[in-house]
Write a protein that holds these residues in place. Structure first.
Motif, PDB file in Angstrom:
ATOM      1  N   PRO A 137      64.127 -19.379-103.268  1.00 44.21           N
ATOM      2  CA  PRO A 137      62.666 -19.318-103.164  1.00 44.21           C
ATOM      3  C   PRO A 137      62.030 -19.026-104.517  1.00 44.21           C
ATOM      4  O   PRO A 137      62.716 -18.676-105.472  1.00 44.21           O
ATOM      5  CB  PRO A 137      62.429 -18.162-102.187  1.00 44.21           C
ATOM      6  N   TYR A 138      60.723 -19.174-104.567  1.00 46.51           N
ATOM      7  CA  TYR A 138      59.950 -18.852-105.766  1.00 46.51           C
ATOM      8  C   TYR A 138      59.161 -17.567-105.528  1.00 46.51           C
ATOM      9  O   TYR A 138      58.858 -17.210-104.386  1.00 46.51           O
ATOM     10  CB  TYR A 138      58.975 -19.989-106.089  1.00 46.51           C
ATOM     11  N   GLY A 172      57.414 -28.570-114.339  1.00 41.78           N
ATOM     12  CA  GLY A 172      56.454 -29.246-113.475  1.00 41.78           C
ATOM     13  C   GLY A 172      56.214 -28.495-112.177  1.00 41.78           C
ATOM     14  O   GLY A 172      55.107 -28.487-111.651  1.00 41.78           O
ATOM     15  N   VAL A 173      57.261 -27.842-111.655  1.00 39.97           N
ATOM     16  CA  VAL A 173      57.104 -27.059-110.423  1.00 39.97           C
ATOM     17  C   VAL A 173      56.107 -25.933-110.642  1.00 39.97           C
ATOM     18  O   VAL A 173      55.202 -25.701-109.839  1.00 39.97           O
ATOM     19  CB  VAL A 173      58.461 -26.477-109.958  1.00 39.97           C
ATOM     20  N   LYS A 179      48.397 -25.181-109.795  1.00 38.83           N
ATOM     21  CA  LYS A 179      47.311 -26.045-109.323  1.00 38.83           C
ATOM     22  C   LYS A 179      47.113 -25.912-107.813  1.00 38.83           C
ATOM     23  O   LYS A 179      45.981 -25.871-107.323  1.00 38.83           O
ATOM     24  CB  LYS A 179      47.604 -27.502-109.683  1.00 38.83           C
ATOM     25  N   GLY A 180      48.224 -25.861-107.072  1.00 35.67           N
ATOM     26  CA  GLY A 180      48.133 -25.721-105.631  1.00 35.67           C
ATOM     27  C   GLY A 180      47.479 -24.413-105.232  1.00 35.67           C
ATOM     28  O   GLY A 180      46.662 -24.368-104.302  1.00 35.67           O
ATOM     29  N   LEU A 181      47.817 -23.340-105.940  1.00 36.31           N
ATOM     30  CA  LEU A 181      47.231 -22.034-105.645  1.00 36.31           C
ATOM     31  C   LEU A 181      45.735 -22.032-105.956  1.00 36.31           C
ATOM     32  O   LEU A 181      44.936 -21.422-105.231  1.00 36.31           O
ATOM     33  CB  LEU A 181      47.950 -20.956-106.463  1.00 36.31           C
ATOM     34  N   TYR A 256      50.967 -23.659 -97.912  1.00 34.07           N
ATOM     35  CA  TYR A 256      51.366 -23.648 -99.313  1.00 34.07           C
ATOM     36  C   TYR A 256      52.813 -23.183 -99.370  1.00 34.07           C
ATOM     37  O   TYR A 256      53.151 -22.128 -98.823  1.00 34.07           O
ATOM     38  CB  TYR A 256      50.464 -22.690-100.107  1.00 34.07           C
ATOM     39  N   PHE A 257      53.646 -23.984-100.002  1.00 33.95           N
ATOM     40  CA  PHE A 257      55.059 -23.619-100.055  1.00 33.95           C
ATOM     41  C   PHE A 257      55.691 -24.193-101.317  1.00 33.95           C
ATOM     42  O   PHE A 257      55.685 -25.402-101.529  1.00 33.95           O
ATOM     43  CB  PHE A 257      55.790 -24.136 -98.813  1.00 33.95           C
ATOM     44  N   ILE A 258      56.189 -23.330-102.171  1.00 32.23           N
ATOM     45  CA  ILE A 258      56.892 -23.740-103.382  1.00 32.23           C
ATOM     46  C   ILE A 258      58.315 -23.196-103.305  1.00 32.23           C
ATOM     47  O   ILE A 258      58.520 -22.003-103.118  1.00 32.23           O
ATOM     48  CB  ILE A 258      56.199 -23.184-104.649  1.00 32.23           C
TER      49      ILE A 258
END
Length: 332
Positions: A137-138, A172-173, A179-181, A256-258
């Motif tokens: 996970p991140y 890139g992740v 950006k997603g956040l 939202y999931f990284i």
């Protein structure tokens, strides 16, 4: 045409056919022999990032466990730069003989091809997925001097101190995570590019950068030493390594999931016997006690995928990240 002339022509044709068969057999012989006695020299594993990060750590653990199983050394070559593009392209350009493998992660395989003009490659066309090395996970970490313990606190701080927060990025992740956040919460952090994880974390520790979103395997040593503060897991599950840290859902952010993974690839065209061999030996290596103990310590999960399952996983990741990229308008 006389009988003798006809016989001579038939003999010539037979000789030509035999010669062609021998030539074809000889042409095929090196490839077959190569696959049959593989490996008979060290294998180079290209890591498209600097030493010390999560990809490098997992690659070295894999290499150490593989060596006694295959009877040859794994030489790790760190080729950093351009958010992993340079090393990935070096792996793609290598001879498809199984003696050069390249480690792929979400940024190099599922993000860069859609967002980075320098990534002029197609992962599933130019590379062959072999086996998953690890899944993790991140986590979002921030500088201790901010005095922030949760994501809602960081969002509030950002609103009260507009333009002050900076985001350390090197993949890139990480950039897509930022950006997603921002899309989901309105949190604005000025992106600051770094060459690799070590340089970025050094600046966060020193307070020169506000924070970042990074794979847990890379962040854990800095968290355990107390050098940075973890404020949220960017996936749906809590981590046993950080039981008191909220999930992104608990922090009030939905959809939202990284996540993070490292997968072993070889150049397209590598014989499937070699691909299957590397898959089998990798799965054996990663289930040794030494690796499993270290993975538990680093909060890395092992997924025992065969080649087809690995291919399916990568394709699903490509599809999912492409959707997120489109939603954030981040395509190239």
């Amino acid at each position: 045409m006389t009988t003798s002339t006809l016989a001579l022509r038939r003999g010539a044709l037979t000789l030509a056919a035999a010669s062609a068969l021998v030539t074809a057999t000889l042409a095929l012989a090196p490839a077959s022999a190569s696959a049959n006695d593989y490996p008979n020299k060290p294998i180079t594993a290209v890591v498209p990032f600097g030493a010390g990060g999560g990809t490098d750590t997992q690659t070295r653990l894999w290499g150490e466990a593989m060596a006694p199983l295959i009877g040859e050394r794994i030489i790790v070559e760190n080729v950093a730069g351009a958010a992993g593009v340079i090393g990935t392209k070096q792996g793609i350009a290598a001879e498809p003989d199984g003696y050069t493998v390249v480690m792929g992660v979400a940024s190099t395989i599922t993000i860069n091809p859609f967002t980075n003009p320098a990534a002029d490659y197609s992962p599933m066309d130019d590379l062959q997925p072999v086996a998953q090395i690890g899944y993790t996970p991140y986590v979002m970490v921030v500088a201790n001097d901010l005095g922030i313990k949760t994501l809602p606190e960081l969002i509030e701080y950002g609103q009260e101190h507009e333009g002050e927060l900076t985001y350390a990025g090197w993949t890139g992740v990480g950039e897509m995570a930022r950006k997603g956040l921002e899309v989901k919460t309105g949190l604005k952090m000025t992106p600051v590019p770094y060459k690799g994880m070590v340089e970025a974390m050094t600046d966060i520790i020193a307070g020169r950068a506000s924070g970042t979103i990074v794979d847990l395997a890379s962040a854990l040593p800095f968290i355990r030493s107390g050098d940075v503060t973890p404020i949220v897991m960017t996936g749906p599950d809590k981590s046993p390594a950080l039981p008191d840290v909220q999930t992104i859902d608990e922090a009030g952010v939905k959809d939202y999931f990284i996540d993070s993974w490292v997968t072993l690839f070889v150049p397209k065209g590598t014989p499937m016997e070699i691909v299957e061999y590397l898959n089998a030996k990798t799965r054996e290596a990663l289930q040794t006690k030494a690796v499993q103990d270290r993975y538990e310590e680093l909060a890395i999960e092992f997924r025992d995928y065969d080649v087809a399952q690995t291919e399916d996983f990568i394709q699903r990741q490509i599809n999912g990240w492409k959707t997120l990229i489109d939603e954030t308008g981040s395509g190239k």
